[in-house]
Design an enzyme around this catalytic site. Structure first.
Site, PDB file in Angstrom:
ATOM      1  N   GLY A 111       0.831  -1.209   0.000  1.00  0.00           N
ATOM      2  CA  GLY A 111       0.000   0.000   0.000  1.00  0.00           C
ATOM      3  C   GLY A 111       0.862   1.254   0.000  1.00  0.00           C
ATOM      4  O   GLY A 111       0.464   2.282   0.543  1.00  0.00           O
ATOM      5  N   ARG A 146      -0.195   5.272  -1.875  1.00  0.00           N
ATOM      6  CA  ARG A 146      -0.910   6.461  -1.386  1.00  0.00           C
ATOM      7  C   ARG A 146      -1.039   6.422   0.134  1.00  0.00           C
ATOM      8  O   ARG A 146      -0.651   5.430   0.765  1.00  0.00           O
ATOM      9  CB  ARG A 146      -2.282   6.619  -2.052  1.00  0.00           C
ATOM     10  CG  ARG A 146      -3.199   5.439  -1.905  1.00  0.00           C
ATOM     11  CD  ARG A 146      -4.417   5.632  -2.813  1.00  0.00           C
ATOM     12  NE  ARG A 146      -5.136   4.400  -3.031  1.00  0.00           N
ATOM     13  CZ  ARG A 146      -6.094   3.940  -2.234  1.00  0.00           C
ATOM     14  NH1 ARG A 146      -6.451   4.632  -1.177  1.00  0.00           N
ATOM     15  NH2 ARG A 146      -6.697   2.797  -2.502  1.00  0.00           N
ATOM     16  N   ASN A 152       1.455  -2.448   5.423  1.00  0.00           N
ATOM     17  CA  ASN A 152       0.614  -1.269   5.636  1.00  0.00           C
ATOM     18  C   ASN A 152      -0.732  -1.354   4.917  1.00  0.00           C
ATOM     19  O   ASN A 152      -1.688  -0.689   5.334  1.00  0.00           O
ATOM     20  CB  ASN A 152       1.404  -0.033   5.157  1.00  0.00           C
ATOM     21  CG  ASN A 152       0.509   1.147   4.873  1.00  0.00           C
ATOM     22  OD1 ASN A 152       0.136   1.894   5.773  1.00  0.00           O
ATOM     23  ND2 ASN A 152       0.127   1.327   3.601  1.00  0.00           N
ATOM     24  N   SER A 183      -3.723  -0.317  14.250  1.00  0.00           N
ATOM     25  CA  SER A 183      -4.568   0.862  14.481  1.00  0.00           C
ATOM     26  C   SER A 183      -4.897   0.881  15.963  1.00  0.00           C
ATOM     27  O   SER A 183      -4.967  -0.183  16.595  1.00  0.00           O
ATOM     28  CB  SER A 183      -5.867   0.730  13.688  1.00  0.00           C
ATOM     29  OG  SER A 183      -6.826   1.650  14.168  1.00  0.00           O
ATOM     30  N   TYR A 205     -12.661  -4.848  11.385  1.00  0.00           N
ATOM     31  CA  TYR A 205     -11.411  -4.073  11.307  1.00  0.00           C
ATOM     32  C   TYR A 205     -10.630  -4.197  12.622  1.00  0.00           C
ATOM     33  O   TYR A 205      -9.419  -4.444  12.623  1.00  0.00           O
ATOM     34  CB  TYR A 205     -11.766  -2.618  11.016  1.00  0.00           C
ATOM     35  CG  TYR A 205     -10.592  -1.682  10.819  1.00  0.00           C
ATOM     36  CD1 TYR A 205      -9.858  -1.693   9.625  1.00  0.00           C
ATOM     37  CD2 TYR A 205     -10.237  -0.765  11.799  1.00  0.00           C
ATOM     38  CE1 TYR A 205      -8.797  -0.814   9.443  1.00  0.00           C
ATOM     39  CE2 TYR A 205      -9.181   0.114  11.621  1.00  0.00           C
ATOM     40  CZ  TYR A 205      -8.463   0.083  10.435  1.00  0.00           C
ATOM     41  OH  TYR A 205      -7.410   0.961  10.251  1.00  0.00           O
ATOM     42  N   ALA A 206     -11.339  -4.055  13.758  1.00  0.00           N
ATOM     43  CA  ALA A 206     -10.675  -4.153  15.068  1.00  0.00           C
ATOM     44  C   ALA A 206     -10.072  -5.544  15.257  1.00  0.00           C
ATOM     45  O   ALA A 206      -8.942  -5.681  15.766  1.00  0.00           O
ATOM     46  CB  ALA A 206     -11.664  -3.849  16.187  1.00  0.00           C
ATOM     47  N   ALA A 207     -10.811  -6.574  14.831  1.00  0.00           N
ATOM     48  CA  ALA A 207     -10.291  -7.947  14.967  1.00  0.00           C
ATOM     49  C   ALA A 207      -9.031  -8.122  14.119  1.00  0.00           C
ATOM     50  O   ALA A 207      -8.041  -8.724  14.559  1.00  0.00           O
ATOM     51  CB  ALA A 207     -11.359  -8.961  14.549  1.00  0.00           C
ATOM     52  N   LYS A 221      -6.918  -5.787  13.194  1.00  0.00           N
ATOM     53  CA  LYS A 221      -5.815  -4.971  13.712  1.00  0.00           C
ATOM     54  C   LYS A 221      -5.310  -5.498  15.059  1.00  0.00           C
ATOM     55  O   LYS A 221      -4.113  -5.423  15.352  1.00  0.00           O
ATOM     56  CB  LYS A 221      -6.247  -3.505  13.825  1.00  0.00           C
ATOM     57  CG  LYS A 221      -6.564  -2.858  12.470  1.00  0.00           C
ATOM     58  CD  LYS A 221      -5.345  -2.853  11.559  1.00  0.00           C
ATOM     59  CE  LYS A 221      -5.541  -2.056  10.290  1.00  0.00           C
ATOM     60  NZ  LYS A 221      -4.342  -2.029   9.442  1.00  0.00           N
TER      61      LYS A 221
END
Ligand code: NDP
Length: 250
Positions: free
Chosen positions: A16, A19, A93, A145, A158-160, A162
């Site tokens: 990634g 950008r 990333n 994050s 997303y939390a899982a 990260k």
């Protein structure tokens, strides 16, 4: 006298890196003298990012592919080894969000986020760790994050992913430590990028009110830490999670 970090002769790969946060990390690693490969899906923007890196006087290498695909990662790895011959710095990333409350979350949104954010890092790290063990040196930096540390409603997937990256990194750090390889996690808070613009003004204002330093972070705030973690100045730091969040997580 200022402290300068010299990464000349080092070879890096940033997923990634075309950008957002990844792009700034790639640029700052190049500024410090490292050759940098960029891996992401958008062929044109990956090529443009690699060209911009080469203009800084280092080698920029464009690798197109999806971190969600074993075949893409393996093909890119082969090209990376042909071109660079070694890998000293891996920055995992690449990341996506597919937000929604759990009761409404589609299984495909769960799987997509886990596959890109967590399994993507597994795919790259497995290949990189094998090479770094041979080299007896190297560092892996995983971009998690603060959501993986403190949670966030609407982001269970997303939390899982990260939080998973944190457990993954702490375990891998111990597996490779005897050969001098370090593995650390950066947990950014609210950083101004396309990802956070997509959240909308209401959510942005709510986050801002909770940040003790009273401002959003920049991609440079995250990239500066990545350069430090990629440098010999952090050789004795491994298995750590460092939040770059203006004091939000304490
Ligand atoms: P952006 O959405 O701006 O960029 C995401 C990057 O990931 C792009 O370069 C994209 O390139 C790449 N990418 C996405 N999916 C894939 C895939 N399947 N395969 C390969 N590359 C992929 O995000 P940010 O710069 O904001 O975020 C970067 C990282 O930082 C993410 O992991 C994110 O979770 C994390 N983070 C961001 C925060 C923020 O406030 N912005 C806060 C905390 C963490 P392409 O589309 O071309 O594939």
């Amino acid at each position: 006298m200022g402290v300068s970090i010299d990464l000349s002769g080092k070879r890096a790969l940033v997923t990634g890196g075309n950008r957002g946060i990844g792009r700034t990390i790639a640029e700052r690693l190049a500024e410090a003298g490292a050759d940098v490969a960029v891996f992401a899906r958008s062929e044109e923007s990956v090529a443009e990012a690699a060209r911009a890196l080469s203009e800084r006087g280092v080698r920029g290498l464009a690798l197109t592919g999806d971190v969600g695909s074993d075949a893409d990662v393996e093909r890119a790895w082969d090209t990376l080894m042909e071109e660079f011959g070694q890998l000293d710095i891996l920055v995992n990333n690449a990341g996506i969000t597919r937000d929604g409350l759990l009761l409404r979350m589609k299984p495909e949104d769960w799987h997509a986020v886990l596959d890109v954010n967590l399994t993507g890092a597994f795919r790259w790290s497995r290949l990189a760790a094998r090479q770094m063990l041979r080299q007896k040196s190297g560092t892996i930096i995983n971009i998690s994050s603060i959501v993986g540390v403190i949670g966030n409603p609407g982001q269970t997937n997303y939390a899982a992913s990260k939080a998973g990256l944190i457990g993954f990194s702490k375990s891998l750090a111990v597996e490779v430590a005897a050969r001098g390889i370090t593995v650390n996690v950066i947990a950014p808070g609210f950083i101004e990028t396309e990802m956070t613009h997509a959240l909308g003004e209401g959510a942005q204002a709510e986050f801002l009110s909770r940040i003790p330093l009273g401002k959003l972070g920049t991609t440079g705030d995250v990239a500066d830490l990545a350069v430090f973690l990629a440098s010999p100045m952090s050789d004795y730091i491994t298995g750590q999670v460092i939040c770059v969040d203006g004091g939000l997580t304490r």
